[in-house]
Scaffold this motif. Sequence first.
Motif, PDB file in Angstrom:
ATOM      1  N   ARG A 147       0.830  -1.212   0.000  1.00 32.95           N
ATOM      2  CA  ARG A 147       0.000   0.000   0.000  1.00 32.95           C
ATOM      3  C   ARG A 147       0.862   1.259   0.000  1.00 32.95           C
ATOM      4  O   ARG A 147       0.508   2.263  -0.604  1.00 32.95           O
ATOM      5  CB  ARG A 147      -0.945   0.006   1.208  1.00 32.95           C
ATOM      6  N   GLN A 150       1.950   1.758  -3.391  1.00 33.34           N
ATOM      7  CA  GLN A 150       0.816   2.303  -4.155  1.00 33.34           C
ATOM      8  C   GLN A 150       0.728   3.834  -3.988  1.00 33.34           C
ATOM      9  O   GLN A 150       0.561   4.565  -4.963  1.00 33.34           O
ATOM     10  CB  GLN A 150      -0.479   1.643  -3.661  1.00 33.34           C
ATOM     11  N   VAL A 151       0.903   4.312  -2.745  1.00 32.49           N
ATOM     12  CA  VAL A 151       0.830   5.757  -2.480  1.00 32.49           C
ATOM     13  C   VAL A 151       1.966   6.484  -3.204  1.00 32.49           C
ATOM     14  O   VAL A 151       1.739   7.449  -3.938  1.00 32.49           O
ATOM     15  CB  VAL A 151       0.890   6.053  -0.960  1.00 32.49           C
ATOM     16  N   ASN A 154       1.554   6.491  -6.957  1.00 35.45           N
ATOM     17  CA  ASN A 154       0.490   7.404  -7.362  1.00 35.45           C
ATOM     18  C   ASN A 154       0.938   8.865  -7.362  1.00 35.45           C
ATOM     19  O   ASN A 154       0.736   9.610  -8.331  1.00 35.45           O
ATOM     20  CB  ASN A 154      -0.660   7.228  -6.367  1.00 35.45           C
ATOM     21  N   VAL A 155       1.582   9.254  -6.261  1.00 32.30           N
ATOM     22  CA  VAL A 155       2.017  10.654  -6.123  1.00 32.30           C
ATOM     23  C   VAL A 155       3.118  10.952  -7.144  1.00 32.30           C
ATOM     24  O   VAL A 155       3.123  12.008  -7.783  1.00 32.30           O
ATOM     25  CB  VAL A 155       2.474  10.933  -4.675  1.00 32.30           C
ATOM     26  N   LEU A 221      -5.633  10.510  -5.307  1.00 30.31           N
ATOM     27  CA  LEU A 221      -5.282  11.183  -4.046  1.00 30.31           C
ATOM     28  C   LEU A 221      -6.238  10.794  -2.918  1.00 30.31           C
ATOM     29  O   LEU A 221      -5.826  10.716  -1.756  1.00 30.31           O
ATOM     30  CB  LEU A 221      -5.256  12.701  -4.236  1.00 30.31           C
ATOM     31  N   CYS A 224      -4.881   7.624  -1.670  1.00 34.25           N
ATOM     32  CA  CYS A 224      -3.655   7.875  -0.880  1.00 34.25           C
ATOM     33  C   CYS A 224      -4.022   8.346   0.529  1.00 34.25           C
ATOM     34  O   CYS A 224      -3.424   7.903   1.518  1.00 34.25           O
ATOM     35  CB  CYS A 224      -2.800   8.952  -1.546  1.00 34.25           C
ATOM     36  N   LYS A 225      -4.998   9.226   0.619  1.00 38.47           N
ATOM     37  CA  LYS A 225      -5.394   9.785   1.914  1.00 38.47           C
ATOM     38  C   LYS A 225      -5.923   8.673   2.828  1.00 38.47           C
ATOM     39  O   LYS A 225      -5.543   8.589   3.996  1.00 38.47           O
ATOM     40  CB  LYS A 225      -6.468  10.859   1.684  1.00 38.47           C
ATOM     41  N   ILE A 249       3.871  13.840   3.194  1.00 36.74           N
ATOM     42  CA  ILE A 249       3.270  12.692   3.878  1.00 36.74           C
ATOM     43  C   ILE A 249       4.033  12.501   5.185  1.00 36.74           C
ATOM     44  O   ILE A 249       5.272  12.539   5.187  1.00 36.74           O
ATOM     45  CB  ILE A 249       3.418  11.404   3.022  1.00 36.74           C
TER      46      ILE A 249
END
Length: 268
Positions: A147, A150-151, A154-155, A221, A224-225, A249
Amino acid sequence: FIDVYATSVFQRDEKIGTIFVHRDITKEYEVDQMKSELVSTVSHELRTPLSSVLGFTELLITKDLQKERQQKYLTTIHKEAKRLTNLINDFLDLQRMESGNQSYEMELCKVDEVAMDVVRHFKHEKKHDVFLIDEAQHVTVRADRERLIQVFTNVMSNAIKFSPNGGDVKIRLKNEKDQLLISIQDQGLGIPENEVPMLFKKFHRIDNSERRKIGGTGLGLAICKEIIESHQGSIWIESTEGKGSTIYITLPIYSQKNIETINDDFIH
Ligand code: ADP
């Protein structure tokens, strides 16, 4: 959200009091919200790619097109179908996270290694220089490694997508008290000030023609949050339009005392 029901109590025709029943209807309210979100998603987000698929398939069926043109239409259909699949997968992912049904496989992760893996993945970018600046002494957190990847992915892919003219993309790691501060900075389009607070909302995309050309679901996003907050961390954006954006983050550092007593093999 509280629903209040009041009724008067009488004894021999004389009012002796009132009973108030307070009922927490937060859950019902949330379910209603979810339903209307779903309806608006179906109408806005699914319709556009679907009408493009329908339009192009109709042309392919009814017209005698040259091979080259056929190929072009098929590529568009494929792209739109892929966009639909991504959208549905992201939406289901997010719904599962929000309803608390997402399970996380927590382990000790060294964030510098996770970040380096992600940087390596983006190294082939031609227009962008992607690098990691590690200024942190303590980089171990308890997290679901997949995960976290993944964050970061993505960012980072947003940083690259929204810097069409290239530039540096830097991931920086720092310690701030008991937190690990991770920042991902780009030199791209930036974000108008009034849009910044909206970006973590589901399906929110900045609507102007330059950005519309850049693909996406508007869910990245928000996902991500959810992930970062499930790790007791926080995520926010600082940006100047035309200059670039930085996503911050924080994650709680795994306590040093515990790290020393744990076998190195356990630290991934
Ligand atoms: P998506 O990228 O799929 O559109 P996200 O939720 O990841 O959805 O991002 C929402 C919106 O925020 C994007 O559409 C874009 O307009 C804006 N955005 C996100 N990251 C950046 C960035 N690094 N620079 C400029 N704009 C960004």
